[in-house]
Design a protein around this motif. Structure first.
Motif, PDB file in Angstrom:
ATOM      1  N   ARG A 198      -9.439  -6.593  14.216  1.00  0.00           N
ATOM      2  CA  ARG A 198      -8.402  -7.374  13.546  1.00  0.00           C
ATOM      3  C   ARG A 198      -7.973  -6.639  12.279  1.00  0.00           C
ATOM      4  N   ALA A 199      -6.677  -6.528  12.057  1.00  0.00           N
ATOM      5  CA  ALA A 199      -6.171  -5.908  10.834  1.00  0.00           C
ATOM      6  C   ALA A 199      -6.385  -6.865   9.659  1.00  0.00           C
ATOM      7  N   VAL A 200      -6.973  -6.371   8.585  1.00  0.00           N
ATOM      8  CA  VAL A 200      -7.283  -7.249   7.458  1.00  0.00           C
ATOM      9  C   VAL A 200      -6.569  -6.862   6.163  1.00  0.00           C
ATOM     10  N   LYS A 201      -6.098  -5.615   6.044  1.00  0.00           N
ATOM     11  CA  LYS A 201      -5.339  -5.246   4.842  1.00  0.00           C
ATOM     12  C   LYS A 201      -4.463  -4.032   5.134  1.00  0.00           C
ATOM     13  N   PRO A 202      -3.394  -3.845   4.336  1.00  0.00           N
ATOM     14  CA  PRO A 202      -2.458  -2.753   4.599  1.00  0.00           C
ATOM     15  C   PRO A 202      -3.101  -1.387   4.389  1.00  0.00           C
ATOM     16  N   GLY A 203      -2.511  -0.390   5.007  1.00  0.00           N
ATOM     17  CA  GLY A 203      -2.966   0.976   4.839  1.00  0.00           C
ATOM     18  C   GLY A 203      -2.880   1.761   6.138  1.00  0.00           C
ATOM     19  N   ILE A 204      -3.425   2.957   6.103  1.00  0.00           N
ATOM     20  CA  ILE A 204      -3.434   3.831   7.274  1.00  0.00           C
ATOM     21  C   ILE A 204      -4.877   4.209   7.575  1.00  0.00           C
ATOM     22  N   ARG A 213      -0.973   2.347  11.302  1.00  0.00           N
ATOM     23  CA  ARG A 213      -0.332   2.049  10.017  1.00  0.00           C
ATOM     24  C   ARG A 213      -0.126   0.540   9.932  1.00  0.00           C
ATOM     25  N   ILE A 214      -0.817  -0.072   8.992  1.00  0.00           N
ATOM     26  CA  ILE A 214      -0.817  -1.530   8.892  1.00  0.00           C
ATOM     27  C   ILE A 214       0.092  -1.985   7.751  1.00  0.00           C
ATOM     28  N   ALA A 215       1.037  -2.842   8.060  1.00  0.00           N
ATOM     29  CA  ALA A 215       1.941  -3.403   7.054  1.00  0.00           C
ATOM     30  C   ALA A 215       1.417  -4.760   6.586  1.00  0.00           C
ATOM     31  N   GLN A 219       9.984   2.813   4.993  1.00  0.00           N
ATOM     32  CA  GLN A 219       9.126   3.964   4.748  1.00  0.00           C
ATOM     33  C   GLN A 219       7.891   3.606   3.926  1.00  0.00           C
ATOM     34  N   TYR A 220       7.893   2.446   3.278  1.00  0.00           N
ATOM     35  CA  TYR A 220       6.744   2.027   2.469  1.00  0.00           C
ATOM     36  C   TYR A 220       6.000   0.848   3.085  1.00  0.00           C
ATOM     37  N   ARG A 221       6.242   0.574   4.361  1.00  0.00           N
ATOM     38  CA  ARG A 221       5.739  -0.659   4.964  1.00  0.00           C
ATOM     39  C   ARG A 221       4.217  -0.734   5.061  1.00  0.00           C
ATOM     40  N   HIS A 222       3.530   0.382   5.022  1.00  0.00           N
ATOM     41  CA  HIS A 222       2.076   0.343   5.149  1.00  0.00           C
ATOM     42  C   HIS A 222       1.365   0.459   3.809  1.00  0.00           C
ATOM     43  N   LEU A 223       2.136   0.414   2.704  1.00  0.00           N
ATOM     44  CA  LEU A 223       1.545   0.537   1.374  1.00  0.00           C
ATOM     45  C   LEU A 223       1.365  -0.831   0.722  1.00  0.00           C
ATOM     46  N   GLU A 224       0.474  -0.890  -0.281  1.00  0.00           N
ATOM     47  CA  GLU A 224       0.232  -2.143  -0.998  1.00  0.00           C
ATOM     48  C   GLU A 224       1.461  -2.557  -1.787  1.00  0.00           C
ATOM     49  N   GLU A 225       2.120  -1.604  -2.446  1.00  0.00           N
ATOM     50  CA  GLU A 225       3.263  -1.903  -3.302  1.00  0.00           C
ATOM     51  C   GLU A 225       4.504  -1.238  -2.749  1.00  0.00           C
TER      52      GLU A 225
END
Length: 300
Positions: A254-260, A273-275, A290-296
């Motif tokens: 399960r995806a729990v937080k954004p990132g790669i 890549r998790i948004a 282009q920033y969809r997988h970042l925290e900010e």
């Protein structure tokens, strides 16, 4: 007059479908993409100089001509639908259409497009995301055929190309004629809920993405709270995913937080890549694609 337009649409769908297929092939070539594999539609738009942004809007999407051209997508739509809508709006750009707003078209999907521009953009979206060579490979490498594939098998192929189950059925039937109308109708009766039940053996409301060892794309887009069924024995690096359980068909996370993060299973690997999604809201990431997988979001 509207009745006359339905009976006599005034354009040759076969001619436009051929134009859409040729344009999809040329667009992949222009971006130095192969003519068979799955693609990241947002990466393609970035390569072509088109800005893509997700917004909290209640529509499918919008194409905005300008310098640079822009595509606005609804963050309220399911993840696979967003990708398809992006390809549709890209079609408007490729064919030189003016700025356009595509309304929610759940009902319209069951009927042929009356507007040749919309038909062209929709058909282009199918071919740019799901080229016939790639679809043939995807089924053949797994030992399946579209006509005999189970709903779960069709869903697995849909996940490989980043599209929805119903979207793949439409393209297999109407776009590339790899699926008969009768079999298409039977497969359409299967709901997303029952699909997840068949694959996971349990009822769950969360979206599901299946990635098996035959998946060739180096990246996979997901979002927080999405379930991801990876090949048996899969391992993940980083803390973006939480292990759920092992199933006969694979290992569920399960995806729990954004990132790669990178997922591996022997010599198989993929970057996921998790948004993020909006807390307590019925929609996903809002911001530049282009920033969809970042925290900010640097655009904010």
């Amino acid at each position: 007059m509207s009745e006359m337009r339905i009976i006599k649409p005034g354009f040759d769908r076969r001619v436009l479908a051929t134009q859409a297929m040729q344009a999809a092939t040329a667009t992949r070539a222009k971006a130095n993409l192969d003519q068979s594999g799955p693609i990241c539609i947002y990466g393609l738009c970035e390569t072509l100089g088109i800005v893509v942004r997700f917004n909290n809007i209640n529509m499918e999407g919008m194409y905005q001509r300008g310098i640079p051209p822009r595509i606005h997508l609804s963050a309220r739509r399911p993840l696979p639908r967003r990708a398809y809508n992006c390809a549709h709006e890209l079609g408007h750009h490729i064919f030189g259409h003016g700025s356009s707003i595509d309304e929610l078209r759940e009902d319209a999907k069951a009927q042929p497009w009356e507007d040749p521009k919309e038909f062209l953009a929709d058909t282009f979206a199918g071919f740019i995301l799901m080229p016939i060579i790639g679809l043939r490979r995807a089924f053949a490498v797994r030992g399946w055929t579209p006509e005999t594939a189970t709903p779960a098998q069709v869903f697995t192929v849909a996940c490989e190309f980043g599209v929805g189950y119903a979207t793949l059925l439409t393209h297999l039937s109407a776009g590339v004629q790899m699926l008969s109308r009768g079999r298409t109708a039977a497969l359409r009766r299967v709901t997303p809920k029952s699909l997840r039940m068949e694959i996971l053996g349990a009822l769950t409301p969360e979206p599901l993405i299946v990635a098996d060892r035959h998946r060739t794309a180096p990246t996979l887009d997901a979002e927080v709270n999405t379930l991801l069924l990876l090949p048996p024995g899969a391992k993940v690096a980083g803390g973006q995913f939480a292990f759920q359980r092992d199933l006969p068909s694979g290992r569920l996370f399960r995806a729990v937080k954004p990132g790669i993060f990178q997922a591996t299973a022997g010599d198989w690997a993929v970057f996921v890549r998790i948004a993020p999604v909006q807390r307590n809201e019925p929609y996903g990431y809002v911001g530049l694609a282009q920033y969809r997988h970042l925290e900010e979001d640097p655009d904010e």
